[in-house]
Design a protein around this motif. Structure first.
Motif, PDB file in Angstrom:
ATOM      1  N   VAL A  84     -11.100   2.312 -49.055  1.00 24.34           N
ATOM      2  CA  VAL A  84     -11.239   2.904 -50.386  1.00 24.34           C
ATOM      3  C   VAL A  84     -11.938   4.244 -50.240  1.00 24.34           C
ATOM      4  CG1 VAL A  84     -11.274   0.701 -51.629  1.00 24.34           C
ATOM      5  CG2 VAL A  84     -13.410   1.682 -50.824  1.00 24.34           C
ATOM      6  N   THR A  85     -11.789   5.106 -51.218  1.00 25.50           N
ATOM      7  CA  THR A  85     -12.423   6.415 -51.194  1.00 25.50           C
ATOM      8  C   THR A  85     -13.675   6.364 -52.049  1.00 25.50           C
ATOM      9  OG1 THR A  85     -10.280   7.490 -50.951  1.00 25.50           O
ATOM     10  CG2 THR A  85     -12.104   8.854 -51.726  1.00 25.50           C
ATOM     11  N   ILE A  86     -14.809   6.692 -51.442  1.00 25.89           N
ATOM     12  CA  ILE A  86     -16.069   6.728 -52.171  1.00 25.89           C
ATOM     13  C   ILE A  86     -16.482   8.190 -52.289  1.00 25.89           C
ATOM     14  CG2 ILE A  86     -17.451   6.369 -50.086  1.00 25.89           C
ATOM     15  CD1 ILE A  86     -19.433   4.793 -51.845  1.00 25.89           C
ATOM     16  N   SER A  87     -16.908   8.586 -53.481  1.00 22.28           N
ATOM     17  CA  SER A  87     -17.317   9.971 -53.692  1.00 22.28           C
ATOM     18  C   SER A  87     -18.543  10.002 -54.591  1.00 22.28           C
ATOM     19  CB  SER A  87     -16.171  10.776 -54.312  1.00 22.28           C
ATOM     20  OG  SER A  87     -15.781  10.220 -55.545  1.00 22.28           O
ATOM     21  N   MET A  88     -19.312  11.066 -54.468  1.00 22.82           N
ATOM     22  CA  MET A  88     -20.496  11.274 -55.277  1.00 22.82           C
ATOM     23  C   MET A  88     -20.239  12.465 -56.178  1.00 22.82           C
ATOM     24  SD  MET A  88     -21.253   9.081 -53.220  1.00 22.82           S
ATOM     25  CE  MET A  88     -21.465   8.988 -51.482  1.00 22.82           C
ATOM     26  N   GLU A  89     -20.514  12.305 -57.438  1.00 25.27           N
ATOM     27  CA  GLU A  89     -20.267  13.377 -58.394  1.00 25.27           C
ATOM     28  C   GLU A  89     -21.595  13.950 -58.851  1.00 25.27           C
ATOM     29  OE1 GLU A  89     -18.618  13.222 -62.763  1.00 25.27           O
ATOM     30  OE2 GLU A  89     -16.979  13.065 -61.322  1.00 25.27           O
ATOM     31  N   VAL A  90     -21.830  15.213 -58.520  1.00 27.31           N
ATOM     32  CA  VAL A  90     -23.053  15.900 -58.916  1.00 27.31           C
ATOM     33  C   VAL A  90     -23.008  16.196 -60.405  1.00 27.31           C
ATOM     34  CG1 VAL A  90     -24.422  17.989 -58.589  1.00 27.31           C
ATOM     35  CG2 VAL A  90     -23.323  16.902 -56.635  1.00 27.31           C
ATOM     36  N   GLY A  91     -21.874  16.590 -60.901  1.00 24.08           N
ATOM     37  CA  GLY A  91     -21.702  16.921 -62.308  1.00 24.08           C
ATOM     38  C   GLY A  91     -20.336  17.504 -62.518  1.00 24.08           C
ATOM     39  N   HIS A 130     -25.312   4.617 -59.467  1.00 21.02           N
ATOM     40  CA  HIS A 130     -25.998   5.900 -59.578  1.00 21.02           C
ATOM     41  C   HIS A 130     -26.923   5.995 -58.378  1.00 21.02           C
ATOM     42  CE1 HIS A 130     -24.592   6.570 -63.653  1.00 21.02           C
ATOM     43  NE2 HIS A 130     -24.916   5.324 -63.935  1.00 21.02           N
ATOM     44  N   GLY A 131     -27.218   7.217 -57.932  1.00 16.16           N
ATOM     45  CA  GLY A 131     -28.088   7.360 -56.781  1.00 16.16           C
ATOM     46  C   GLY A 131     -28.681   8.741 -56.679  1.00 16.16           C
ATOM     47  N   GLU A 132     -29.520   8.923 -55.675  1.00 19.20           N
ATOM     48  CA  GLU A 132     -30.175  10.203 -55.428  1.00 19.20           C
ATOM     49  C   GLU A 132     -29.846  10.668 -54.020  1.00 19.20           C
ATOM     50  OE1 GLU A 132     -34.522   8.351 -54.233  1.00 19.20           O
ATOM     51  OE2 GLU A 132     -34.171   9.005 -56.287  1.00 19.20           O
ATOM     52  N   VAL A 133     -29.834  11.990 -53.838  1.00 22.24           N
ATOM     53  CA  VAL A 133     -29.474  12.583 -52.555  1.00 22.24           C
ATOM     54  C   VAL A 133     -30.642  12.436 -51.593  1.00 22.24           C
ATOM     55  CG1 VAL A 133     -28.837  14.725 -51.381  1.00 22.24           C
ATOM     56  CG2 VAL A 133     -27.928  14.230 -53.641  1.00 22.24           C
ATOM     57  N   ASN A 137     -30.454  12.044 -40.610  1.00 24.79           N
ATOM     58  CA  ASN A 137     -29.965  12.625 -39.351  1.00 24.79           C
ATOM     59  C   ASN A 137     -29.218  13.937 -39.578  1.00 24.79           C
ATOM     60  OD1 ASN A 137     -31.017  10.441 -37.922  1.00 24.79           O
ATOM     61  ND2 ASN A 137     -29.109   9.282 -38.108  1.00 24.79           N
ATOM     62  N   GLU A 138     -29.827  14.855 -40.301  1.00 22.80           N
ATOM     63  CA  GLU A 138     -29.264  16.180 -40.554  1.00 22.80           C
ATOM     64  C   GLU A 138     -28.004  16.141 -41.427  1.00 22.80           C
ATOM     65  OE1 GLU A 138     -30.709  19.087 -39.262  1.00 22.80           O
ATOM     66  OE2 GLU A 138     -32.307  17.839 -38.436  1.00 22.80           O
ATOM     67  N   LYS A 139     -27.699  15.014 -42.046  1.00 18.07           N
ATOM     68  CA  LYS A 139     -26.534  14.903 -42.929  1.00 18.07           C
ATOM     69  C   LYS A 139     -26.986  14.406 -44.292  1.00 18.07           C
ATOM     70  CE  LYS A 139     -23.194  13.895 -39.309  1.00 18.07           C
ATOM     71  NZ  LYS A 139     -22.173  12.981 -38.854  1.00 18.07           N
ATOM     72  N   PHE A 140     -26.225  14.752 -45.317  1.00 17.30           N
ATOM     73  CA  PHE A 140     -26.528  14.259 -46.651  1.00 17.30           C
ATOM     74  C   PHE A 140     -26.149  12.792 -46.752  1.00 17.30           C
ATOM     75  CE2 PHE A 140     -26.045  18.783 -48.012  1.00 17.30           C
ATOM     76  CZ  PHE A 140     -27.325  18.941 -48.510  1.00 17.30           C
ATOM     77  N   GLY A 141     -26.914  12.065 -47.538  1.00 19.42           N
ATOM     78  CA  GLY A 141     -26.616  10.674 -47.847  1.00 19.42           C
ATOM     79  C   GLY A 141     -27.000  10.425 -49.295  1.00 19.42           C
ATOM     80  N   ILE A 142     -26.843   9.201 -49.740  1.00 18.08           N
ATOM     81  CA  ILE A 142     -27.223   8.856 -51.106  1.00 18.08           C
ATOM     82  C   ILE A 142     -27.927   7.509 -51.101  1.00 18.08           C
ATOM     83  CG2 ILE A 142     -25.002   7.797 -51.691  1.00 18.08           C
ATOM     84  CD1 ILE A 142     -25.424   9.159 -54.499  1.00 18.08           C
ATOM     85  N   ARG A 143     -29.039   7.454 -51.799  1.00 16.34           N
ATOM     86  CA  ARG A 143     -29.779   6.196 -51.965  1.00 16.34           C
ATOM     87  C   ARG A 143     -29.403   5.666 -53.344  1.00 16.34           C
ATOM     88  NH1 ARG A 143     -34.885   7.828 -51.395  1.00 16.34           N
ATOM     89  NH2 ARG A 143     -34.922   7.255 -49.193  1.00 16.34           N
ATOM     90  N   LEU A 144     -28.842   4.466 -53.365  1.00 16.25           N
ATOM     91  CA  LEU A 144     -28.417   3.875 -54.626  1.00 16.25           C
ATOM     92  C   LEU A 144     -29.636   3.440 -55.423  1.00 16.25           C
ATOM     93  CD1 LEU A 144     -25.375   1.740 -53.448  1.00 16.25           C
ATOM     94  CD2 LEU A 144     -25.403   4.088 -54.289  1.00 16.25           C
ATOM     95  N   THR A 145     -29.704   3.883 -56.675  1.00 15.27           N
ATOM     96  CA  THR A 145     -30.824   3.528 -57.537  1.00 15.27           C
ATOM     97  C   THR A 145     -30.430   2.521 -58.602  1.00 15.27           C
ATOM     98  OG1 THR A 145     -30.353   5.437 -58.952  1.00 15.27           O
ATOM     99  CG2 THR A 145     -31.977   5.741 -57.181  1.00 15.27           C
ATOM    100  N   ASP A 146     -29.156   2.478 -58.946  1.00 15.40           N
ATOM    101  CA  ASP A 146     -28.686   1.566 -59.987  1.00 15.40           C
ATOM    102  C   ASP A 146     -27.232   1.226 -59.696  1.00 15.40           C
ATOM    103  OD1 ASP A 146     -28.539   0.110 -62.425  1.00 15.40           O
ATOM    104  OD2 ASP A 146     -27.697   1.857 -63.451  1.00 15.40           O
TER     105      ASP A 146
END
Length: 158
Positions: A84-91, A130-133, A137-146
């Motif tokens: 599946v394709t997972i993506s993060m939407e900033v806005g 929902h999550g925060e950036v 290891n020098e790469k972006f990730g996301i921590r899930l908050t909800d």
């Protein structure tokens, strides 16, 4: 007109009925002459050969699909390896094509989110969390908050 229907084959009559239904659905006042003209156009082109049909018993003749269903429901192991394709939407924002064509290096596009507001986590376009950036290891990730519950996701699909 009754003579024309008697001399046509069942396939031609079925095609004529389909055309009549399509023309009626489109709201046109279709006369029999219109239908006959369309039939003659279809008859001019040779119809493609019909694909052979497989008897129903051939479909059931193979080995049965053994998907054990426990007390809690079907075994989900059969779908766990589907990508599946997972993506993060900033806005997001809406802009005109004129403004889109004027964008160049250094342009700033204002989004509909406030700074520090959680990002949306989408799977195949469906909001699941929902999550925060974070930086890992020098790469972006996301921590899930909800995480949105599966029942709420199903409600949104309906």
């Amino acid at each position: 007109m009754a003579d024309e229907n008697e001399s046509s084959s069942p396939e031609e009559q079925a095609l004529a009925d389909e055309w009549a239904a399509a023309l009626a659905e489109a709201g046109d006042d279709a006369s029999q002459a219109d239908i006959d003209a369309l039939m003659n156009q279809g008859a001019a082109a040779s119809p493609p050969p019909a694909a052979p049909r497989a008897p129903m018993e051939e479909f059931g003749a193979g080995a049965p699909l053994n998907i054990p269903a426990g007390l809690e429901g079907p075994n989900l192991d059969v779908i766990l390896d589907i990508p599946v394709t997972i993506s993060m939407e900033v806005g997001s924002t809406d802009i005109s094509i004129r403004n889109l064509l004027q964008l160049n290096q250094g342009s700033v596009v204002e989004l509909d989110r406030l700074a520090g507001e959680p990002l949306d986590v989408l799977v195949n376009g469906t909001l699941i969390a929902h999550g925060e950036v974070v930086v890992v290891n020098e790469k972006f990730g996301i921590r899930l908050t909800d995480v949105i519950s599966p029942s709420e996701r199903i409600k949104k699909l309906r």
